[in-house]
Scaffold this motif. Structure first.
Motif, PDB file in Angstrom:
ATOM      1  N   ASP A 166       0.837  -1.200   0.000  1.00 17.19           N
ATOM      2  CA  ASP A 166       0.000   0.000   0.000  1.00 17.19           C
ATOM      3  C   ASP A 166       0.874   1.253   0.000  1.00 17.19           C
ATOM      4  O   ASP A 166       1.957   1.267   0.589  1.00 17.19           O
ATOM      5  CB  ASP A 166      -0.868   0.052   1.264  1.00 17.19           C
ATOM      6  N   ILE A 167       0.375   2.286  -0.653  1.00 21.40           N
ATOM      7  CA  ILE A 167       0.991   3.598  -0.534  1.00 21.40           C
ATOM      8  C   ILE A 167      -0.029   4.515   0.119  1.00 21.40           C
ATOM      9  O   ILE A 167      -1.232   4.245   0.103  1.00 21.40           O
ATOM     10  CB  ILE A 167       1.447   4.183  -1.890  1.00 21.40           C
ATOM     11  N   GLY A 168       0.462   5.575   0.723  1.00 19.99           N
ATOM     12  CA  GLY A 168      -0.480   6.449   1.400  1.00 19.99           C
ATOM     13  C   GLY A 168       0.064   7.837   1.621  1.00 19.99           C
ATOM     14  O   GLY A 168       1.229   8.144   1.333  1.00 19.99           O
ATOM     15  N   ILE A 169      -0.823   8.651   2.144  1.00 18.44           N
ATOM     16  CA  ILE A 169      -0.481  10.024   2.489  1.00 18.44           C
ATOM     17  C   ILE A 169      -0.981  10.277   3.902  1.00 18.44           C
ATOM     18  O   ILE A 169      -2.022   9.748   4.301  1.00 18.44           O
ATOM     19  CB  ILE A 169      -1.076  11.028   1.487  1.00 18.44           C
ATOM     20  N   GLY A 170      -0.219  11.023   4.625  1.00 16.32           N
ATOM     21  CA  GLY A 170      -0.594  11.372   5.997  1.00 16.32           C
ATOM     22  C   GLY A 170      -0.503  12.873   6.206  1.00 16.32           C
ATOM     23  O   GLY A 170       0.249  13.570   5.522  1.00 16.32           O
ATOM     24  N   PHE A 171      -1.278  13.355   7.135  1.00 17.43           N
ATOM     25  CA  PHE A 171      -1.253  14.762   7.505  1.00 17.43           C
ATOM     26  C   PHE A 171      -0.936  14.869   8.978  1.00 17.43           C
ATOM     27  O   PHE A 171      -1.575  14.226   9.806  1.00 17.43           O
ATOM     28  CB  PHE A 171      -2.605  15.425   7.203  1.00 17.43           C
ATOM     29  N   THR A 172       0.075  15.636   9.320  1.00 15.03           N
ATOM     30  CA  THR A 172       0.470  15.796  10.717  1.00 15.03           C
ATOM     31  C   THR A 172      -0.030  17.136  11.241  1.00 15.03           C
ATOM     32  O   THR A 172      -0.109  18.110  10.498  1.00 15.03           O
ATOM     33  CB  THR A 172       1.997  15.723  10.865  1.00 15.03           C
ATOM     34  N   PHE A 173      -0.398  17.126  12.508  1.00 15.86           N
ATOM     35  CA  PHE A 173      -0.875  18.365  13.130  1.00 15.86           C
ATOM     36  C   PHE A 173      -0.658  18.302  14.616  1.00 15.86           C
ATOM     37  O   PHE A 173      -0.374  17.287  15.189  1.00 15.86           O
ATOM     38  CB  PHE A 173      -2.343  18.649  12.795  1.00 15.86           C
TER      39      PHE A 173
END
Length: 192
Positions: A185-192
């Motif tokens: 799997d490939i993915g994208i994440g958002f950090t906050f």
């Protein structure tokens, strides 16, 4: 004296969690499969392709909770029409190590797999049924933080369990079917 001891124990257990979550950001992650690894016994011409998703929220101290679903479609079998196995929704729990470069381990479980696999009555075998019992997955992931966005890669192994029943010359027969497949799997994440 006991109040001080209890207060000390509570704060000593809470302090590591607060320390870990203070420096590391929380993350929202989304994965999709890009390749599949599986085989169909006795079918050299079968093509197998997985689809699905995994969405997860990772707290600042590393614990991740989410949902995942994976479906594998099989085509090219000369003896039967195309069919698929679907894990249904699964609840994931995992732990992420690191901040800028991350490593994630996790597992997931579900209880409602389904399949559109069908066998027609042929005189010998009748009343064929396939009912989903459970599904599970394990995953290993890597991530690299580019500020507020993460680039993600994961290896996921999915398995499902089905109860198979049919009548052979009128005699009821029951067995368990356990398809399994792996995805990258490939993915994208958002950090906050």
């Amino acid at each position: 004296m006991s109040k001080k001891l209890v207060t000390f124990l509570v704060f000593s257990l809470y302090a590591p969690l607060a320390a870990f979550s203070a420096d590391d950001p929380s993350r929202a992650r989304l994965y999709i499969p890009v390749s599949t690894n599986a085989t169909v016994t006795g079918c050299a011409t079968c093509e197998i392709k997985a689809s699905g998703y995994s969405a997860r929220y990772v707290f600042g101290f590393g614990l991740g909770l989410g949902v995942a679903s994976s479906k594998v479609s099989v085509s090219g079998d000369p003896d039967m029409p195309d069919y698929s196995y679907d894990s249904g929704p699964m609840i994931d729990i995992g732990y992420t190590f690191g901040s800028d470069f991350t490593f994630t381990l996790g597992i997931g479980v579900g209880s409602s797999p389904s399949s559109d696999l069908k066998f027609a009555d042929d005189g010998l075998n009748t009343d064929w049924k396939l009912e989903g019992k459970s599904a599970s997955n394990t995953f290993l992931g890597l991530g690299y933080n580019l500020g507020s966005i993460e680039i993600l890669l994961a290896l996921r192994s999915v398995s499902a369990t089905y109860d198979q029943s049919f009548k052979f010359l009128g005699v009821p027969v029951k067995s368990e079917v356990n398809p399994s497949w792996s995805t990258t799997d490939i993915g994208i994440g958002f950090t906050f």
